[in-house]
Structure formats: C-alpha cells, structure tokens
Design an enzyme around this catalytic site. Structure first.
Site: not given
Length: 240
Positions: A87, A113, A193
């Site tokens: 992404w 992350d 998501k």
C-alpha cells in the site's frame, strides 16, 4: 529488473493462463499445499511479482483509489500496519512522494508497523504501535502536521474461528478510526479493511458521525471466497 508499479490493468488479466499444480510434500499439510497452489495460480500474485509490488494487496488500494480518488498529488498519507509495504508503494506513486512529476504537488507517505520493514523509496517507515498513548501526537510531529489520508490493511492474527476473527478485526478497525480522528485534516479520508460478520453496525455508526460519506466496497482484487471488504470514509469532520 522489475517494472515500476503502475495503475494500468489492475484486474490481473492478460497473464498467461497457466495453472500450477502443487504436489503435497511429505510433512506438509494439505491446507498448506492448497494455499501454495492458490498463490501460484493467482493472477494478482503474478502481477505483483512482475511489477515490483510487495504483495497482491497493492491492487486492492489501487482499485479503491481508482474509484474514490483520495491518493492525489500532494496528499499526506499515513499507512497503519503497513508491512509488507504494497500500500505504501502505491501511495508513493499516486501522491507524487518522490516528486517525479514536477508539475504536480509533492505528497508524503508515512508507514507504521509493529515490525521492522525494508525501506521503500519515497516513504518514511517507523516501527511503532499506533495504539500507544502518544502515537497520534508522534505521527503528527513526523508528518509536520495532519494527514489527508489514513489507511489500514491490518488484520488480527487468525484464530481459525470466523466470528472471533470478525470481532477482532472490527475492534482493530475501530482503534484505527479513533487514531484517524486525531490525525486527519478536515475533509480527509479513512480507508480500512473489515471482515463481514454482523458486528459492523457500531463501526458504521461511529464513522457516519465524523465523515460525510461512508462506503463499503469489495474490490475485484479481494478473493471472491473471502469475507473481506473495505470501508472508505470521505469528508472528515474535525468536530463531530
């Protein structure tokens, strides 16, 4: 040499229709063999490999952006749970983070992350838990202001129980939404998501309080047998 990532023909069509059959090796579970066979025959996996993306998920954000146009030149983007980086790669290209299109505004891409990642040209990557108390403030400092887009392709580790996994990803998405409320610029966009399963109502209610429009989309790159879909919330209102 891998081709530069592009937005043309994101459908995965045009690849040679050659099916690969994987034999079950001694010690390998049948489920692992099926997963490997599906990967080897997946046109999006093949395209990602040939075009230099770090995973097939890159085509999901490409398809979402083709429809909603939130990754515009000059935009400041935060990618939560950004590993392995597909992404971010798409965002770098679309917001002109490398400044390659001199006639367009230059954007920026910041990825966070829990795990350390290999660098991505044009993106700034940090090892950070976005749910830490001061994470939103730290991200604003790194960005030099607020973000135009907060996006998340995160999923909790699978438990093997469909409803449990659904509840976990909804909770993760809600946490990402609250983070977005703290770092988004007025009019900004949130993309995340989710897994269908019946508990999306509260998430939808939450997002509709803070965004002008909320859409639920299953892009073509999402596997048909998956309950995965994406929420795209546009027109952020800084004051509820």
């Amino acid at each position: 040499m891998a081709k530069k990532p592009g937005s043309q023909n994101t459908s995965g069509r045009g690849q040679r229709d050659l099916k690969v059959k994987v034999k079950t090796a001694r010690g390998r579970k049948l489920s692992s063999t099926r997963w490997l066979q599906r990967q080897l025959n997946d046109p999006y996996v093949k395209r990602a490999r040939s075009e230099g993306y770090r995973g097939r998920a890159a085509y999901k954000i490409l398809e979402l952006d083709d429809r909603f146009r939130f990754l515009v030149p000059g935009a400041r983007v935060v990618d939560l749970g950004c590993a392995p980086g597909g992404w971010c790669q798409v965002a770098v290209k679309r917001v002109n983070a490398l400044g390659e299109r001199t006639s367009k505004a230059q954007g920026s891409v910041l990825g966070v992350d829990l795990q350390e990642m290999e660098p991505i040209a044009g993106a700034t990557l940090y090892q950070l838990d976005f749910m830490a108390d001061d994470a939103d403030e730290q991200v604003r400092v790194w960005l030099g202001g607020k973000a135009d887009v907060v996006m998340s392709d995160m999923a909790a580790s699978s438990s093997g129980h469909k409803q449990t996994d659904h509840l976990r990803i909804i909770a993760l998405c809600e946490a990402a939404a609250y983070f977005a409320f703290d770092v988004l610029e007025e009019g900004g966009t949130f993309v995340a998501k989710v897994l269908a399963g019946g508990a999306e109502g509260e998430l939808q209610k939450l997002l509709k309080q803070r965004f002008a429009k909320v859409a639920n989309i299953k892009p073509p790159a999402s596997r048909q047998d998956s309950s995965e879909k994406f929420v795209v919330a546009t027109g952020f209102r800084a004051k509820a």
